[in-house]
Design a protein around this motif. Sequence first.
Motif, mmCIF file in Angstrom:
data_model
loop_
_atom_site.group_PDB
_atom_site.id
_atom_site.type_symbol
_atom_site.label_atom_id
_atom_site.label_comp_id
_atom_site.label_asym_id
_atom_site.label_seq_id
_atom_site.Cartn_x
_atom_site.Cartn_y
_atom_site.Cartn_z
ATOM 1 N N CYS A 1 8.999 21.580 4.300
ATOM 2 C CA CYS A 1 8.327 20.611 5.166
ATOM 3 C C CYS A 1 9.195 20.246 6.375
ATOM 4 N N GLN A 2 8.532 20.064 7.530
ATOM 5 C CA GLN A 2 9.211 19.678 8.765
ATOM 6 C C GLN A 2 8.452 18.542 9.446
ATOM 7 N N VAL A 3 9.173 17.685 10.154
ATOM 8 C CA VAL A 3 8.542 16.722 11.054
ATOM 9 C C VAL A 3 8.355 17.418 12.393
ATOM 10 N N VAL A 4 7.121 17.450 12.907
ATOM 11 C CA VAL A 4 6.845 18.252 14.103
ATOM 12 C C VAL A 4 6.477 17.432 15.326
ATOM 13 N N GLY A 5 6.172 16.140 15.174
ATOM 14 C CA GLY A 5 5.779 15.371 16.339
ATOM 15 C C GLY A 5 5.599 13.901 16.020
ATOM 16 N N VAL A 6 5.357 13.130 17.081
ATOM 17 C CA VAL A 6 5.187 11.686 16.966
ATOM 18 C C VAL A 6 3.918 11.277 17.703
ATOM 19 N N SER A 7 3.137 10.420 17.051
ATOM 20 C CA SER A 7 1.919 9.869 17.645
ATOM 21 C C SER A 7 2.132 8.376 17.870
ATOM 22 N N ILE A 8 1.965 7.947 19.115
ATOM 23 C CA ILE A 8 2.140 6.545 19.468
ATOM 24 C C ILE A 8 0.773 5.943 19.822
ATOM 25 N N ASN A 9 0.423 4.862 19.147
ATOM 26 C CA ASN A 9 -0.805 4.137 19.438
ATOM 27 C C ASN A 9 -0.506 3.159 20.575
ATOM 28 N N THR A 10 -0.937 3.497 21.791
ATOM 29 C CA THR A 10 -0.598 2.709 22.983
ATOM 30 C C THR A 10 -1.764 1.859 23.468
ATOM 31 N N PHE B 1 0.790 -1.231 0.000
ATOM 32 C CA PHE B 1 0.000 0.000 0.000
ATOM 33 C C PHE B 1 0.825 1.285 0.000
ATOM 34 N N SER B 2 2.072 1.210 -0.433
ATOM 35 C CA SER B 2 2.915 2.408 -0.407
ATOM 36 C C SER B 2 2.475 3.465 -1.409
ATOM 37 N N GLY B 3 1.760 3.057 -2.451
ATOM 38 C CA GLY B 3 1.357 4.008 -3.490
ATOM 39 C C GLY B 3 0.469 5.122 -2.986
ATOM 40 N N VAL B 4 -0.475 4.793 -2.105
ATOM 41 C CA VAL B 4 -1.366 5.831 -1.588
ATOM 42 C C VAL B 4 -0.597 6.813 -0.704
ATOM 43 N N THR B 5 0.385 6.309 0.023
ATOM 44 C CA THR B 5 1.191 7.189 0.872
ATOM 45 C C THR B 5 1.977 8.180 0.026
ATOM 46 N N MET B 6 2.535 7.688 -1.060
ATOM 47 C CA MET B 6 3.300 8.547 -1.959
ATOM 48 C C MET B 6 2.419 9.654 -2.536
ATOM 49 N N ALA B 7 1.191 9.303 -2.915
ATOM 50 C CA ALA B 7 0.268 10.297 -3.464
ATOM 51 C C ALA B 7 -0.072 11.368 -2.434
ATOM 52 N N LEU B 8 -0.216 10.978 -1.190
ATOM 53 C CA LEU B 8 -0.514 11.937 -0.131
ATOM 54 C C LEU B 8 0.657 12.879 0.121
ATOM 55 N N ILE B 9 1.865 12.334 0.072
ATOM 56 C CA ILE B 9 3.049 13.155 0.342
ATOM 57 C C ILE B 9 3.262 14.190 -0.754
ATOM 58 N N HIS B 10 3.078 13.801 -1.999
ATOM 59 C CA HIS B 10 3.285 14.751 -3.083
ATOM 60 C C HIS B 10 2.044 15.608 -3.339
ATOM 61 N N GLY B 11 0.863 14.998 -3.364
ATOM 62 C CA GLY B 11 -0.346 15.779 -3.596
ATOM 63 C C GLY B 11 -0.698 16.685 -2.433
ATOM 64 N N GLY B 12 -0.403 16.231 -1.209
ATOM 65 C CA GLY B 12 -0.718 17.037 -0.030
ATOM 66 C C GLY B 12 0.224 18.202 0.166
ATOM 67 N N GLN B 13 1.442 18.114 -0.383
ATOM 68 C CA GLN B 13 2.440 19.185 -0.210
ATOM 69 C C GLN B 13 2.511 19.633 1.251
ATOM 70 N N PRO B 14 2.658 18.694 2.184
ATOM 71 C CA PRO B 14 2.554 19.079 3.596
ATOM 72 C C PRO B 14 3.655 20.021 4.053
ATOM 73 N N ASP B 15 3.250 20.956 4.920
ATOM 74 C CA ASP B 15 4.207 21.814 5.611
ATOM 75 C C ASP B 15 4.757 21.098 6.838
ATOM 76 N N ALA B 16 3.994 20.115 7.328
ATOM 77 C CA ALA B 16 4.393 19.408 8.538
ATOM 78 C C ALA B 16 3.985 17.940 8.427
ATOM 79 N N LEU B 17 4.795 17.081 9.026
ATOM 80 C CA LEU B 17 4.506 15.656 9.107
ATOM 81 C C LEU B 17 4.438 15.234 10.564
ATOM 82 N N ILE B 18 3.544 14.303 10.859
ATOM 83 C CA ILE B 18 3.498 13.668 12.173
ATOM 84 C C ILE B 18 3.715 12.176 11.963
ATOM 85 N N LEU B 19 4.691 11.617 12.655
ATOM 86 C CA LEU B 19 5.014 10.199 12.545
ATOM 87 C C LEU B 19 4.083 9.396 13.442
ATOM 88 N N CYS B 20 3.562 8.280 12.927
ATOM 89 C CA CYS B 20 2.628 7.449 13.678
ATOM 90 C C CYS B 20 3.161 6.023 13.789
#
Length: 333
Positions: A283-292, A227-246
């Motif tokens: 773009c910057q990585v601004v935080g981390v989300s942990i599913n606990t 399922f990496s294709g949808v992630t790639m589309a979000l990264i390029h189409g979304g043009q994010p200013d910030a990323l949150i790692l999950c």
Amino acid sequence: MIETPYLLFLGDAPDPLAAKVAQGIRDWRPENCVGQLRLDGCKADLGLTDMDLAAAKEAGAKTLVIGVANRGGKISQTWKKVLVEALEEGFDLASGLHNLLRDEPDLKAVAEATGRALHDVRVPEVDYPIADGKMRTGKRVLAVGTDCSVGKMYTTLALDKAMRDRGMKSTFRATGQTGILITGDGVPLDAVVADFMAGSIEWLTPDNDADHWDVIEGQGSLFHVSFSGVTMALIHGGQPDALILCHEPTRTHMRGLPDYDLPSLEEVRDLSMSLAKVANPGCQVVGVSINTQHMGEAEAVRYCEEVEARLGLPTVDPFRHGADRLAEALEAL
């Protein structure tokens, strides 16, 4: 429009994660949930009242929602009896599966005979453009994960709420069937033709006020070979200013791929940033989300503290402890 309230159909879900569609609706729109309907052998339980169709109808349910997201998105033949009976009892049906309700001849025939509606929320309803990569006004944040189903939707829903509670301009942008069922709008990204996926996310996150944030629901993982294709589309189409790692730390392998280990958060950070900067150099990585969810409270807090110390980023479980610190990080940009 899909009529509420819902009876959530869990079918014969093999594990709780397979019922993530129903779980998302229960957690974010509990007022729309009358109860759950489970078949023999179902290993998911949302803690809602178990109901048959008659009891749910008496309680006011109007739509039976297929709350299972099985691999491949197929309508199981073992579900058919319940689905047909639901139409005959006066329920509409709603589904986010790839296998469309309208493509099942028996369901289509019964729906037409009874005057009931079949809602396939995974059907694109817009002729999306091909992405052009032009910079847009406003701001965007995207959740990216170490794996599928690690909490990207919960992260962005919680973040959107925290931002709006702080008076920030924010809009949750759904990119999957559960988010669409929760909010009533969005792009069913994994059903969009590949050449138009990035363009659909540009369409979903258009020009906006300079201080407005589009909070984009993540999908898949760059490290998931299915399922990496949808992630790639979000990264390029979304043009994010910030990323949150999950991340969900109790996984022993990639979901559905027992031969693949999960990447580290550092690997996800580095690869995601490299690809995001193609479309948005700032773009910057601004935080981390942990599913606990599978950890006790003390273990969850300790794990988040360890990740924060290691990566130097605010690290929280936004569903368990709130997303205020992630919202603060965005407010500081």
